[in-house]
Motif scaffolding. Structure first.
Motif, short mmCIF file in Angstrom:
data_model
loop_
_atom_site.label_atom_id
_atom_site.label_comp_id
_atom_site.label_asym_id
_atom_site.label_seq_id
_atom_site.Cartn_x
_atom_site.Cartn_y
_atom_site.Cartn_z
N THR A 109 -75.90 30.31 9.93
CA THR A 109 -75.27 31.20 8.94
C THR A 109 -76.37 31.70 8.03
OG1 THR A 109 -73.21 29.93 9.02
CG2 THR A 109 -73.54 31.39 7.14
N VAL A 112 -67.02 32.69 5.31
CA VAL A 112 -68.30 33.06 4.70
C VAL A 112 -68.19 34.47 4.12
CG1 VAL A 112 -70.76 33.45 5.11
CG2 VAL A 112 -69.58 31.58 6.28
N SER A 123 -68.26 28.09 7.19
CA SER A 123 -68.53 28.74 8.47
C SER A 123 -67.50 28.32 9.51
CB SER A 123 -69.94 28.40 8.95
OG SER A 123 -70.92 28.83 8.03
N ARG A 133 -64.50 30.21 9.06
CA ARG A 133 -64.79 31.65 9.05
C ARG A 133 -64.42 32.28 7.70
NH1 ARG A 133 -63.01 34.61 14.53
NH2 ARG A 133 -63.07 36.35 13.06
N VAL A 176 -72.13 34.46 10.11
CA VAL A 176 -72.49 33.50 11.15
C VAL A 176 -73.15 34.31 12.25
CG1 VAL A 176 -71.64 31.83 12.83
CG2 VAL A 176 -70.60 31.95 10.57
#
Length: 326
Positions: free
Chosen positions: A10, A56, A51, A54, A62
């Motif tokens: 990431t 972020v 991450s 999902r 990522v």
């Protein structure tokens, strides 16, 4: 394996380049077990959890790896598919319950919203189920507390509300990001005991994010030690805590109170964690490691079997590990 993370990267933009905050991280999580990711603030622990979900925030992304949930790559899922996974198969307890809960909405209503979203229950069914969950996580007078606002609850009670929300659909995996932050020692133990009990009863896999080795010793089955975006050691709890292989893990354990003689100063790891902009090609712990050699700064570490777990060492140290796996 319930969850397999392979070479996860990431990264975020820094000036004219992108720097990996989570750098080729790999680990596995089995049903009913607790894996603790341990490390100093800023090492990438929470970003690893975000991450996996999902979540972020841009401009982060990522950029590499796979996140396999029972063989299904989460990173390849569409947005609607990912929404179905969050809450139903993976849930997260965030670090600060006061900022995670809406201060102007009653806590019961916030739990009912989660139940409406993921369980498709009627209003009466959601309220009844919510009160049952409050009782399950140890909130006293659950029917009365259901209609309280967050500010009317103590820090420990707010954290219990967050746990109830995370567990409302009995997810396969629970991500707990510093779940005992800012709680006193008695309440910390209650929260950890609660997570452990629910883990056993529901056979939920737990990924615990923490900097507290005392917490790890209480609840974890396995440990992954993280430093400057990389995992430097991982293995069963007893192996990592009592016979560590990496100098960073040894330094963390040596700095715990009670490790030295009475009256001695606490041990400290010299130096500070390097900024991501200053990460070099070799071992990122080298500037703080009194055992390092000149080549440490040039040779990237690799994971090497060590007794029951794995340790990240640069190439010239591999042969020096005691009792390497065959």
């Amino acid at each position: 394996m319930l969850l397999e993370v392979e070479d996860l990267v990431t990264d975020f933009p820094f000036g004219d380049r992108r720097i990996p905050i989570v750098d080729h991280v790999s680990f596995g999580l089995e049903k009913g077990r607790c894996l603790a990711i341990v490390g100093e603030s800023g090492c990438g622990k929470s970003m690893t959890a975000m991450s996996l979900m999902r979540l972020v925030a841009r401009p982060g992304r990522v950029s590499n790896g796979r996140i396999l949930l029972e063989g299904r790559d989460v990173l390849a899922c569409s947005v609607p598919e990912m929404r179905a996974i969050r809450g139903n198969q993976m849930s997260m307890i965030f670090q600060e319950p006061m900022t995670s809960l809406n201060p102007v909405v009653r806590v019961g209503a916030q739990l009912m919203e989660a139940l409406h979203l993921h369980a498709d229950l009627s209003k009466d069914e959601a309220r009844r189920r919510g009160i049952e969950l409050f009782d399950k996580v140890g909130i006293p007078d659950p029917a009365q507390r259901f209609d309280d606002y967050p500010h009317q609850l103590s820090g420990g009670m707010r954290q219990r509300v967050m746990i109830a929300m995370a567990l409302c659909t009995e997810p396969r995996i629970l991500l707990a990001d510093e779940p005992t932050t800012a709680l006193d020692v008695t309440i910390q133990k209650q929260i950890l005991d609660l997570i452990s009990r629910l883990q056993r009863e529901l056979e939920t896999a737990v990924l615990l994010i923490t900097h507290d080795l005392g917490v790890v010793n209480q609840v974890a089955d396995d440990i992954a030690v993280m430093y400057a975006g990389r995992i430097v050691e991982r293995g069963p709890r007893a192996q990592v805590l009592h016979d560590p292989g990496h100098p960073y893990t040894k330094g963390l354990l040596a700095s715990l109170p009670g490790r030295g003689r009475p009256g001695e100063r606490l041990h400290e790891i010299p130096g500070t964690v390097p900024s991501p902009q200053n990460w070099g090609p070799g071992c990122r712990f080298a500037p703080r490691n009194p055992e390092c050699r000149p080549e440490c700064a040039e040779m990237p570490p690799v994971m090497r079997p060590y007794k029951e777990g794995e340790v990240a060492y640069c190439a010239h140290r591999l042969a020096e590990l005691e009792e390497p796996a065959a």
